[in-house]
Design a protein around this motif. Sequence first.
Motif, PDB file in Angstrom:
ATOM      1  N   MET B  50       0.836  -1.203   0.000  1.00 42.24           N
ATOM      2  CA  MET B  50       0.000   0.000   0.000  1.00 42.24           C
ATOM      3  C   MET B  50       0.868   1.250   0.000  1.00 42.24           C
ATOM      4  O   MET B  50       1.879   1.300   0.693  1.00 42.24           O
ATOM      5  N   ALA B  54      -3.673   4.035  -1.193  1.00 37.13           N
ATOM      6  CA  ALA B  54      -4.271   2.708  -1.020  1.00 37.13           C
ATOM      7  C   ALA B  54      -4.724   2.517   0.427  1.00 37.13           C
ATOM      8  O   ALA B  54      -5.805   1.967   0.683  1.00 37.13           O
ATOM      9  N   ARG B  57      -7.871   4.551   0.939  1.00 42.36           N
ATOM     10  CA  ARG B  57      -9.052   3.904   0.352  1.00 42.36           C
ATOM     11  C   ARG B  57      -9.493   2.694   1.177  1.00 42.36           C
ATOM     12  O   ARG B  57     -10.683   2.416   1.320  1.00 42.36           O
ATOM     13  N   THR B  58      -8.508   1.960   1.699  1.00 42.36           N
ATOM     14  CA  THR B  58      -8.828   0.794   2.536  1.00 42.36           C
ATOM     15  C   THR B  58      -9.567   1.216   3.804  1.00 42.36           C
ATOM     16  O   THR B  58     -10.493   0.537   4.251  1.00 42.36           O
ATOM     17  N   THR B  65      -7.716  -2.230  -0.629  1.00 41.36           N
ATOM     18  CA  THR B  65      -7.115  -1.696  -1.854  1.00 41.36           C
ATOM     19  C   THR B  65      -5.603  -1.724  -1.730  1.00 41.36           C
ATOM     20  O   THR B  65      -5.054  -1.276  -0.719  1.00 41.36           O
ATOM     21  N   TYR B  66      -4.949  -2.268  -2.726  1.00 43.03           N
ATOM     22  CA  TYR B  66      -3.491  -2.374  -2.749  1.00 43.03           C
ATOM     23  C   TYR B  66      -2.925  -1.577  -3.919  1.00 43.03           C
ATOM     24  O   TYR B  66      -3.668  -1.188  -4.829  1.00 43.03           O
ATOM     25  N   TRP B  67      -1.609  -1.397  -3.884  1.00 39.80           N
ATOM     26  CA  TRP B  67      -0.879  -0.894  -5.047  1.00 39.80           C
ATOM     27  C   TRP B  67      -0.210  -2.101  -5.709  1.00 39.80           C
ATOM     28  O   TRP B  67       0.552  -2.824  -5.063  1.00 39.80           O
ATOM     29  N   TYR B  74      -3.612   0.962  -8.809  1.00 39.57           N
ATOM     30  CA  TYR B  74      -4.382   0.546  -7.644  1.00 39.57           C
ATOM     31  C   TYR B  74      -5.206  -0.672  -8.011  1.00 39.57           C
ATOM     32  O   TYR B  74      -5.612  -0.844  -9.170  1.00 39.57           O
TER      33      TYR B  74
END
Lengths: 127, 127
Positions: B50, B54, B57-58, B65-67, B74
Amino acid sequence: MTSAPTPSTPPPSGNLDPAIAARLKRGADGLVPAIAQQYDTGEVLMLGWMDDEALHRTLTTGRCTYWSRSRQEYWVKGDTSGHIQRVKSVALDCDADTVLVRVDQTGAACHTGDRTCFDADVLPLAQ
Amino acid sequence: MTSAPTPSTPPPSGNLDPAIAARLKRGADGLVPAIAQQYDTGEVLMLGWMDDEALHRTLTTGRCTYWSRSRQEYWVKGDTSGHIQRVKSVALDCDADTVLVRVDQTGAACHTGDRTCFDADVLPLAQ
């Protein structure tokens, strides 16, 4: 911004099983993240970092060994604190770029005295 | 060989709570490892990465949400596969350089179809 890790060549002096070393995908710094989990309760205790030699020692000594990025040295968990991690199992993830070590943790995993390193700083979620 | 991460300046456009951004210690690539754990069984499902956005957003969307380092974008877990991760809690570790997200995982966490990314590659321990 960053690129995905690709397999890198282990040091010639490496003791790690060549079959493992060949598929391990290290970061640019030669390290992979290693998650320590209490084997019976499932608690995620901490995340450390391993190079090939730390992984080799973890697999062969029964004690979890990390590479300390701050001290730039190998670190056998519990050697100073007595809060050792006895290794129960070790797995690579599907991309071979992360290690999961299931351990039996003596006492606190965290240097703060908390059982895990994730106990103290829970972030607020938006409603 | 490598240095420990130090606090870096988040992007000016960052949406992450400044109080969190101020203590987050990112790697040289601006990312922190994020462990996803099934909230009720304790299974360690996967490790992603992240950046500030990210993590924001999580914390705010209820979805993990990850990178993606390989795709450089994303990645809302499950948007393609349907195997979503509903966020139950998020914590930083004691060094503020790792995230633990407790989630409710729908179906398989791993792109291989395994429940977790650590199911398939258990390494042999020395006797």
